[in-house]
Design a protein around this motif. Sequence first.
Motif, PDB file in Angstrom:
ATOM      1  N   GLU A 237       0.837  -1.202   0.000  1.00  0.00           N
ATOM      2  CA  GLU A 237       0.000   0.000   0.000  1.00  0.00           C
ATOM      3  C   GLU A 237       0.871   1.252   0.000  1.00  0.00           C
ATOM      4  O   GLU A 237       0.535   2.256  -0.643  1.00  0.00           O
ATOM      5  CB  GLU A 237      -0.922  -0.010   1.218  1.00  0.00           C
ATOM      6  N   LEU A 238       1.991   1.204   0.708  1.00  0.00           N
ATOM      7  CA  LEU A 238       2.927   2.326   0.695  1.00  0.00           C
ATOM      8  C   LEU A 238       3.506   2.516  -0.710  1.00  0.00           C
ATOM      9  O   LEU A 238       3.645   3.643  -1.194  1.00  0.00           O
ATOM     10  CB  LEU A 238       4.057   2.102   1.702  1.00  0.00           C
ATOM     11  N   VAL A 239       3.842   1.415  -1.362  1.00  0.00           N
ATOM     12  CA  VAL A 239       4.351   1.488  -2.732  1.00  0.00           C
ATOM     13  C   VAL A 239       3.306   2.129  -3.643  1.00  0.00           C
ATOM     14  O   VAL A 239       3.625   3.020  -4.444  1.00  0.00           O
ATOM     15  CB  VAL A 239       4.716   0.079  -3.252  1.00  0.00           C
ATOM     16  N   LEU A 240       2.065   1.686  -3.519  1.00  0.00           N
ATOM     17  CA  LEU A 240       0.990   2.249  -4.343  1.00  0.00           C
ATOM     18  C   LEU A 240       0.866   3.751  -4.116  1.00  0.00           C
ATOM     19  O   LEU A 240       0.701   4.525  -5.067  1.00  0.00           O
ATOM     20  CB  LEU A 240      -0.332   1.551  -4.028  1.00  0.00           C
ATOM     21  N   GLY A 241       0.943   4.173  -2.866  1.00  0.00           N
ATOM     22  CA  GLY A 241       0.846   5.602  -2.554  1.00  0.00           C
ATOM     23  C   GLY A 241       1.937   6.408  -3.222  1.00  0.00           C
ATOM     24  O   GLY A 241       1.686   7.500  -3.753  1.00  0.00           O
ATOM     25  N   ILE A 242       3.152   5.878  -3.219  1.00  0.00           N
ATOM     26  CA  ILE A 242       4.271   6.577  -3.859  1.00  0.00           C
ATOM     27  C   ILE A 242       4.047   6.650  -5.368  1.00  0.00           C
ATOM     28  O   ILE A 242       4.227   7.703  -5.994  1.00  0.00           O
ATOM     29  CB  ILE A 242       5.601   5.866  -3.549  1.00  0.00           C
ATOM     30  N   LEU A 243       3.640   5.531  -5.959  1.00  0.00           N
ATOM     31  CA  LEU A 243       3.410   5.499  -7.403  1.00  0.00           C
ATOM     32  C   LEU A 243       2.315   6.478  -7.818  1.00  0.00           C
ATOM     33  O   LEU A 243       2.417   7.135  -8.864  1.00  0.00           O
ATOM     34  CB  LEU A 243       3.042   4.088  -7.853  1.00  0.00           C
ATOM     35  N   MET A 244       1.282   6.593  -7.008  1.00  0.00           N
ATOM     36  CA  MET A 244       0.209   7.540  -7.311  1.00  0.00           C
ATOM     37  C   MET A 244       0.720   8.974  -7.257  1.00  0.00           C
ATOM     38  O   MET A 244       0.376   9.805  -8.112  1.00  0.00           O
ATOM     39  CB  MET A 244      -0.962   7.344  -6.339  1.00  0.00           C
ATOM     40  N   GLU A 245       1.537   9.280  -6.270  1.00  0.00           N
ATOM     41  CA  GLU A 245       2.094  10.632  -6.147  1.00  0.00           C
ATOM     42  C   GLU A 245       2.948  10.990  -7.362  1.00  0.00           C
ATOM     43  O   GLU A 245       2.927  12.115  -7.853  1.00  0.00           O
ATOM     44  CB  GLU A 245       2.937  10.736  -4.870  1.00  0.00           C
ATOM     45  N   VAL A 246       3.707  10.001  -7.839  1.00  0.00           N
ATOM     46  CA  VAL A 246       4.635  10.247  -8.951  1.00  0.00           C
ATOM     47  C   VAL A 246       3.916  10.275 -10.291  1.00  0.00           C
ATOM     48  O   VAL A 246       4.087  11.207 -11.089  1.00  0.00           O
ATOM     49  CB  VAL A 246       5.755   9.182  -8.954  1.00  0.00           C
ATOM     50  N   THR A 247       3.101   9.247 -10.561  1.00  0.00           N
ATOM     51  CA  THR A 247       2.504   9.122 -11.899  1.00  0.00           C
ATOM     52  C   THR A 247       1.265   9.974 -12.110  1.00  0.00           C
ATOM     53  O   THR A 247       0.970  10.370 -13.233  1.00  0.00           O
ATOM     54  CB  THR A 247       2.153   7.654 -12.194  1.00  0.00           C
ATOM     55  N   GLU A 248       0.543  10.270 -11.033  1.00  0.00           N
ATOM     56  CA  GLU A 248      -0.707  11.017 -11.182  1.00  0.00           C
ATOM     57  C   GLU A 248      -0.596  12.474 -10.738  1.00  0.00           C
ATOM     58  O   GLU A 248      -1.327  13.326 -11.212  1.00  0.00           O
ATOM     59  CB  GLU A 248      -1.826  10.323 -10.386  1.00  0.00           C
ATOM     60  N   LYS A 249       0.323  12.753  -9.807  1.00  0.00           N
ATOM     61  CA  LYS A 249       0.446  14.113  -9.279  1.00  0.00           C
ATOM     62  C   LYS A 249       1.737  14.804  -9.700  1.00  0.00           C
ATOM     63  O   LYS A 249       1.967  15.959  -9.331  1.00  0.00           O
ATOM     64  CB  LYS A 249       0.317  14.106  -7.755  1.00  0.00           C
ATOM     65  N   GLY A 250       2.588  14.082 -10.417  1.00  0.00           N
ATOM     66  CA  GLY A 250       3.802  14.703 -10.949  1.00  0.00           C
ATOM     67  C   GLY A 250       4.909  14.925  -9.949  1.00  0.00           C
ATOM     68  O   GLY A 250       5.848  15.683 -10.217  1.00  0.00           O
TER      69      GLY A 250
END
Length: 481
Positions: A9-22
């Motif tokens: 879940e932590l990995v998913l959170g990081i990926l969302m920050e990077v890929t969706e929020k720039g």
Amino acid sequence: MAKPINKRELVLGILMEVTEKGQYSHIVLREVLGKYQYLDKKERAFITRVTEGTLEHMIELDYILDRFSKVKVKKMKPVIRNILRSAVYQLKYMDTVPDSAVCNEAVKLAVKKGFGGLRGFVNGVLRSTAAGLDGVAYPEEPTERLSVQYSMPRWILELWLKSYDRQTVETMLQEFQKEKPLMIRSRIRGEADLEKTGSRIGGESDPQKIGSRERAGSGCVPAEAKSLCRELESEGIHVTPHPYLPYAFYISGQDYLGGLQSFQEGRFSVQDVSSMLVCEAAAPRTGDTVIDVCAAPGGKAVHMAEMLRGTGSVEARDLTAYKVGLIQENIDRSGLTNIRAVQMDARAADADSVGKADIVIADLPCSGLGVLGKKTDLKYKTTEESISSLVELQREILSVVKTYVRPGGILMYSTCTVNPAENMDNVHWFLEQNPEFSMKDIRENLCEELRGDVQEQGCLQLLPGIHKCDGFFLACMQKDR
């Protein structure tokens, strides 16, 4: 009782920050690991590897998913897309994680995030992928194959292929995907801390005399480096010397860098050897005045202050309070007194600095295409348009900071990219516009292994996989009058 942490879940959170929020992956990952530093070493390593690996291989992962999913990756919901990407990374690149565990954990995470209705979709795509992964064929067209195999946007490959042969480009791509140990620079102190070695990197055993002052470079190997290595090894850290500089080392086996006492005490800095070479090439002399105009996080500025052995002065500037804070943290850890951090826009002329600097370091904002192994998401953020804008910015800053160099002084221009438009093209443009400057020969300031790669006496383009460091460019220009 503390709620258990779901590392996926932590990995998913990081990926969302990077890929969706720039957001930038290295910043978000560092913040997450700092927040959860109490996690054990294996959990932290898992989070780091899956996060960085998913981003590094994202084009390839999307290509694989599109082979097994009826819904193409671009049309998936962002949460599902990133759950599947990280799961396929584990299936392809992490043999220690059973396929069944990867599939089950991905389904659980989708449900937890409110997508229970897609549990069947997630499960089906991943089980089909696991079964057919070995049979996935890559594109036959050479450049497209490189793009998918190494997850590099095609336009970047086409840019590089204009300047480098295909084998060199593929060597760089391979190097970006290799897991590499951390590189550090042992601190350099004053005369009492130096140990004579009979020869110095880049020249004779005696310090080079220039005018009335002697060179403050690496004529001696810091004795503290040996002490530092012993201390790190006693803490279970593996230390390997770097061939280019006597105070540069690879380290591996560490968990939380901030937990090492030697790091807290400022006995070493995290810095790639390519960056260290900027100060070596500049060849500072005792008593020099140095201005670093885009200094954050401060590695080169602190290095320069150490090479001056407590003499002279270094002013480390950057645009924002946040970046100046990063510089100040490094200064505080170093304990140096001949350096200070200042908030200043490099594009704005500073009348008080005109003609005052013996050395101006201009390590300017760039595309970062030489450090994609460390900042993997840059390749997805960079565009051809942004590179053109960066070239304009680099030239604007050079046109301002050139005035700070006194006659006989040095302007060190550097970038962490392998793009000629930001490197040699800028140097040629600058020298054409400013005939009072000329190339300064840096060959004697470098180790023998690098001397043959120097271009036009004062420029060095370092390439990942070809050289033992990041992709980096430096140019040493002297003001003749």
